[in-house]
Design an enzyme around this catalytic site. Sequence first.
Site, PDB file in Angstrom:
ATOM      1  N   SER A  74      10.131 -16.429 -48.584  1.00 61.46           N
ATOM      2  CA  SER A  74       9.640 -15.218 -48.170  1.00 61.46           C
ATOM      3  C   SER A  74       8.397 -14.468 -49.251  1.00 61.46           C
ATOM      4  O   SER A  74       7.466 -15.219 -49.103  1.00 61.46           O
ATOM      5  CB  SER A  74      10.853 -14.019 -48.112  1.00 61.46           C
ATOM      6  OG  SER A  74      10.172 -12.901 -47.250  1.00 61.46           O
TER       7      SER A  74
ATOM      8  N   HIS B 166      15.657 -15.462 -40.630  1.00 62.53           N
ATOM      9  CA  HIS B 166      14.662 -15.352 -41.930  1.00 62.53           C
ATOM     10  C   HIS B 166      15.256 -16.107 -43.085  1.00 62.53           C
ATOM     11  O   HIS B 166      14.632 -16.655 -43.807  1.00 62.53           O
ATOM     12  CB  HIS B 166      14.366 -13.947 -42.439  1.00 62.53           C
ATOM     13  CG  HIS B 166      13.221 -14.016 -43.341  1.00 62.53           C
ATOM     14  ND1 HIS B 166      12.151 -14.145 -43.273  1.00 62.53           N
ATOM     15  CD2 HIS B 166      13.419 -13.382 -44.501  1.00 62.53           C
ATOM     16  CE1 HIS B 166      11.425 -14.083 -44.198  1.00 62.53           C
ATOM     17  NE2 HIS B 166      12.140 -13.269 -45.270  1.00 62.53           N
TER      18      HIS B 166
END
Length: 276
Positions: free
Chosen positions: A103, A255
Amino acid sequence: MENHYYANTMKILGVNVHYEVYEKDPSKPTLVLLHGFLSSTFCYRKIIPMLKNEFNLLAIDLPPFGKSEKSTRFVHSYSNMAKLVIQLVESLRIKKAFILGHSMGGQVSLVAAKERPDLFEKVILLCSSSYMKRISGTLKFGSYIPYFYLGIKHWLAKQGVLKNLYNVVYDRSLIDEEMMQGYLEPFHDNGIFRALNRMIRDHEGDLAPEELKRIEQPSLLIWGNEDKVVPVHIGERLKNDLPNSIFYSLKDTGHLVPEERPEYVTEKILDFCHAN
């Protein structure tokens, strides 16, 4: 040869940085691990045990997260975080490194790789932040208002750790008490909210496509098809902009790929890093 583990803190660019080292063999390359926004090295708890026999590992808590200092003086920009990572790697006398970022940590990894191709030979990106613009003028202005940090604290408290985990994990059955406490722990220190206020002010946006195209190191990209934070089409676009990259996407995965698919992620990392 046994693994040697230690955790330490080093002052770099005026801020105390927490890091963890797993040393296997000085002749092996070092894999640098960078976590994402509102996270810490905790996010790699499932893949570290599988990687520590193949690499020397350096896991860093990027300020103001994890156990690193929550400073309002440190410039929390990606470029400054990358500079901090480079200085820490050099201080530990690491000559050959691969860099892995999840991320936000992916964007820091890209900046570090762009700045120091001689130091970081390969790049691994897990659902990496990419193509985000600079923070809006209104939000940046808000960060200068006294007690704006209390608004950040209120917003995060309202979201709650469970709601945030629901947003980043596809298979919600993986969420247990240990996971919730691990991601919540850094927020017991109120200083993080003041530092996040500073981070809003310092955010400069992600690397532009023309800058990405100049990153020539081999790059491995792994994405979750159900990623709500950085959608999979971002990963596909990034694959096209990074000239020497390979891309994998995972069904029924969100994610938080190091938590959700640790075996798959580890296997791909090993294949990629061991390839000539």
